[in-house]
Design a protein around this motif. Sequence first.
Motif, short mmCIF file in Angstrom:
data_model
loop_
_atom_site.label_atom_id
_atom_site.label_comp_id
_atom_site.label_asym_id
_atom_site.label_seq_id
_atom_site.Cartn_x
_atom_site.Cartn_y
_atom_site.Cartn_z
N ASN A 216 6.27 11.92 22.04
CA ASN A 216 5.21 12.57 21.26
C ASN A 216 5.38 12.33 19.77
O ASN A 216 4.39 12.29 19.04
N HIS A 217 6.61 12.18 19.30
CA HIS A 217 6.82 11.90 17.88
C HIS A 217 6.26 10.54 17.50
O HIS A 217 5.89 10.32 16.35
N PHE A 218 6.18 9.61 18.45
CA PHE A 218 5.56 8.31 18.18
C PHE A 218 4.04 8.37 18.31
O PHE A 218 3.32 7.73 17.55
N LEU A 219 3.57 9.12 19.29
CA LEU A 219 2.13 9.15 19.60
C LEU A 219 1.35 10.12 18.72
O LEU A 219 0.14 9.97 18.58
N MET A 220 2.02 11.11 18.15
CA MET A 220 1.32 12.16 17.40
C MET A 220 1.92 12.32 15.99
O MET A 220 2.17 13.44 15.55
N VAL A 221 2.14 11.22 15.29
CA VAL A 221 2.76 11.27 13.97
C VAL A 221 1.97 12.16 13.02
O VAL A 221 2.53 12.96 12.28
N ASP A 222 0.65 12.05 13.03
CA ASP A 222 -0.19 12.84 12.12
C ASP A 222 -0.05 14.34 12.39
O ASP A 222 0.01 15.14 11.45
N PHE A 223 0.02 14.72 13.65
CA PHE A 223 0.18 16.13 14.00
C PHE A 223 1.51 16.66 13.46
O PHE A 223 1.56 17.73 12.85
N PHE A 224 2.58 15.92 13.69
CA PHE A 224 3.89 16.37 13.22
C PHE A 224 4.01 16.33 11.70
O PHE A 224 4.73 17.14 11.12
N THR A 225 3.31 15.42 11.06
CA THR A 225 3.31 15.37 9.59
C THR A 225 2.77 16.67 9.03
O THR A 225 3.28 17.18 8.03
N GLY A 226 1.77 17.23 9.66
CA GLY A 226 1.19 18.50 9.21
C GLY A 226 2.14 19.67 9.34
O GLY A 226 1.99 20.69 8.66
N MET A 227 3.15 19.55 10.21
CA MET A 227 4.11 20.64 10.41
C MET A 227 5.23 20.63 9.38
O MET A 227 5.88 21.64 9.15
N LEU A 228 5.48 19.45 8.79
CA LEU A 228 6.62 19.33 7.88
C LEU A 228 6.34 19.97 6.53
O LEU A 228 5.22 19.92 6.02
N ASN A 229 7.36 20.53 5.96
CA ASN A 229 7.27 21.11 4.63
C ASN A 229 7.33 20.00 3.59
O ASN A 229 7.82 18.91 3.86
N SER A 230 6.87 20.28 2.41
CA SER A 230 6.84 19.26 1.36
C SER A 230 8.23 18.83 0.92
O SER A 230 8.38 17.75 0.35
N PHE A 231 9.27 19.63 1.18
CA PHE A 231 10.60 19.26 0.72
C PHE A 231 11.32 18.31 1.68
O PHE A 231 12.42 17.84 1.39
#
Length: 128
Positions: A22-37
Amino acid sequence: MKNLTTVGRILFALPFAIFGLNHFLMVDFFTGMLNSFIPGTSFTIVLTGIALIAASVSIIIKKYIKLSCILLAFLLFVFIVAIHIPQLFDEATKMMAMFALLKDTALMGGALMIAGIYKEGENEAGIL
């Protein structure tokens, strides 16, 4: 008893392979979860996916299980601290963050249990 622990070990490892894919297939989704730091968001997500798949394969094929489970527990701890705890302070994500935090805490405990009972080359408890 050995069959039960083999099935349990494989059932524990399989979801991590799926999470990794899922980390390969849903990069955009996981990017939204990450904090700016957190640096290098897309790279970090793909690297995390590789780590999850590697841990899963290691646990399933019984190679470097102790090291893999310790590193997996550390990765889950990082998820808890860097992603789930900050989301607890956002009213929109509070409930799902609590579920994810508890899930990752339980998985971290399972990884540490497997690491604790497994000895490379042979199992001291004789069950894995």
